[in-house]
Design an enzyme around this catalytic site. Structure first.
Site, PDB file in Angstrom:
ATOM      1  N   LYS A  37       0.630  -1.284  -0.013  1.00 12.28           N
ATOM      2  CA  LYS A  37      -0.091   0.015   0.201  1.00 12.28           C
ATOM      3  C   LYS A  37       0.805   1.313   0.083  1.00 12.28           C
ATOM      4  CE  LYS A  37      -0.430   0.218   4.919  1.00 12.28           C
ATOM      5  NZ  LYS A  37      -1.407   0.117   6.209  1.00 12.28           N
ATOM      6  N   ARG A 131      -9.706   0.690  15.994  1.00 15.25           N
ATOM      7  CA  ARG A 131      -9.396   1.779  14.844  1.00 15.25           C
ATOM      8  C   ARG A 131     -10.633   1.120  13.616  1.00 15.25           C
ATOM      9  NH1 ARG A 131      -3.986   1.931  11.325  1.00 15.25           N
ATOM     10  NH2 ARG A 131      -4.917  -0.208  11.015  1.00 15.25           N
ATOM     11  N   TYR A 254      16.137  30.331   5.804  1.00 15.39           N
ATOM     12  CA  TYR A 254      15.081  31.138   6.359  1.00 15.39           C
ATOM     13  C   TYR A 254      15.476  31.370   7.810  1.00 15.39           C
ATOM     14  CZ  TYR A 254      12.619  30.680   1.881  1.00 15.39           C
ATOM     15  OH  TYR A 254      12.112  31.020   0.622  1.00 15.39           O
ATOM     16  N   MET A 302      11.486  24.931   0.978  1.00 16.75           N
ATOM     17  CA  MET A 302      10.668  23.933   0.154  1.00 16.75           C
ATOM     18  C   MET A 302      11.513  22.887  -0.976  1.00 16.75           C
ATOM     19  SD  MET A 302       7.376  24.925  -2.185  1.00 16.75           S
ATOM     20  CE  MET A 302       6.577  25.756  -0.504  1.00 16.75           C
TER      21      MET A 302
END
Length: 365
Positions: A37, A131, A254, A302
């Site tokens: 998956k 769950r 940054y 990013m």
């Protein structure tokens, strides 16, 4: 697709086959279901599925009908189980693509019965994870709603990697369900990767490993997969795009949260959090350049990040963010611990639209 040569993942399919064989040797069960998956945990579902089957897996498991359909479109004919709950549209796709489905509740058993009598069905029993799954007392009603014996019955273990007592209690609940109902020849399965490796009583008729297929440790943020005989299959790589001189007090990236303690060299590498190299690694991780560990300076942006280097490093040098280079290696478990997450998220978080995958048999079969 990603920009060629910017940042890429190399996947060793020989390692996948090797890991399947290791898991088969560790298992008492006659069958192994390979969990592919989430795009094969970020490794690429189709090539991983083929490698797992070549390594000895009997069947495959996915989370959604769409994931199963992708494997069928690639020509994979092995049995495929869908773990997730499906509404009528998803059940229709499962029927068309010959996917086995999971009944998580009495209403889902009714939906399955109304959708197609030809669907292979596995009952999912909740034994304490709270769950997905039928409560043990609901199994009889689900069997009645289904109107026929299931093809499989399974549960999921919450703490097989960390708490043997909880695991024993869950298996005790599961065993009581198996004893209370006539399941006939249904395939019984419960063992995830951790249980496959460490809890033989959970093996039943089939083991169902996921993370270990990829050579990653089931503990998530600790442990050495090599101690279990597993080989990590994925390496994440980029290159040195620029090298600049920093003077004492100059900042990087940054917020300028890193300040050079003295004159030093800094290498810009074109990989960032949009690629899946997590911002939480800022100031904590290391990458490999010319066989040596290099510290991540300041914040991951990013599309880029910066590493401290020395005068030997040149523009164009390979940068290994995950994987091995020379005698050194950066494991997914290491990155997970530094990012405050688990190795599953390190690989599944790689953005397939920006990080190209290439496949080889580097470690052989």
């Amino acid at each position: 697709m990603g920009t060629p040569g910017r940042v890429w993942a190399e996947v060793d399919l020989g390692a996948i086959r090797h890991n399947v064989r290791v898991l088969r040797r560790r298992s008492r069960a006659p069958r192994l279901m390979a969990v592919v998956k989430a795009d094969g945990y970020g490794h690429g579902a189709v090539p991983v599925a083929r490698a797992a089957l070549a390594g000895g897996a009997d069947s495959l498991a996915v989370a959604t009908a769409g994931e199963g359909a992708e494997l069928r479109r690639a020509g994979i004919e092995a049995p495929i189980l869908v773990f997730g709950d499906l509404m009528p549209e998803g059940l229709g796709l499962a029927a068309r693509e010959r996917l086995a489905v999971s009944a998580h509740s009495v209403p889902s058993a009714r939906r399955i019965a109304a959708s197609s009598r030809k669907l292979e069905v596995h009952l999912k029993v909740d034994t304490g994870m709270n769950r997905w799954g039928l409560e043990p007392g609901e199994v009889g009603a689900a069997l009645k709603a289904l109107g026929r014996p299931p093809d499989g019955i399974y549960t999921h273990l919450a703490c097989a990697d960390s708490d043997p007592e909880v695991t024993r209690r869950q298996l005790g609940v599961f065993d009581s369900v198996l004893a209370a109902h006539p399941f006939g020849g249904a395939l019984v399965h419960a063992a995830n990767s951790a249980a496959t490796l460490w809890h033989p009583s959970a093996h039943y008729g089939c083991v169902r490993p996921g993370i270990a297929l990829y050579g990653l440790h089931p503990a998530g943020d600790s442990g050495d997969p090599g101690e279990e005989g597993l080989r990590p299959a994925l390496a994440l790589k980029s290159y040195v795009a620029a090298v600049r001189q920093l003077e004492a007090g100059e900042g990087v990236s940054y917020g300028l949260v890193f300040r050079a303690p003295g004159p030093m060299l800094a290498a810009t590498v074109p990989v960032g959090y949009a690629d899946g190299y997590r911002r939480a690694l800022s100031g904590k991780a290391e990458a490999l350049v010319r066989g040596r560990r290099r510290p991540l300076l300041g914040r991951v942006a990013m599309d880029a990040c910066v590493f401290g280097v020395d005068g030997e490093v040149r523009v164009g040098d390979e940068v290994v963010l995950l994987g091995g280079q020379g005698e050194e290696a950066v494991r997914a478990e290491e990155l997970a611990a530094r990012a405050g997450t688990i190795n599953y998220e390190i690989t599944t978080g790689l953005n397939p639209r920006r990080v190209e995958r290439s496949y080889a048999d580097v470690q052989g079969s």
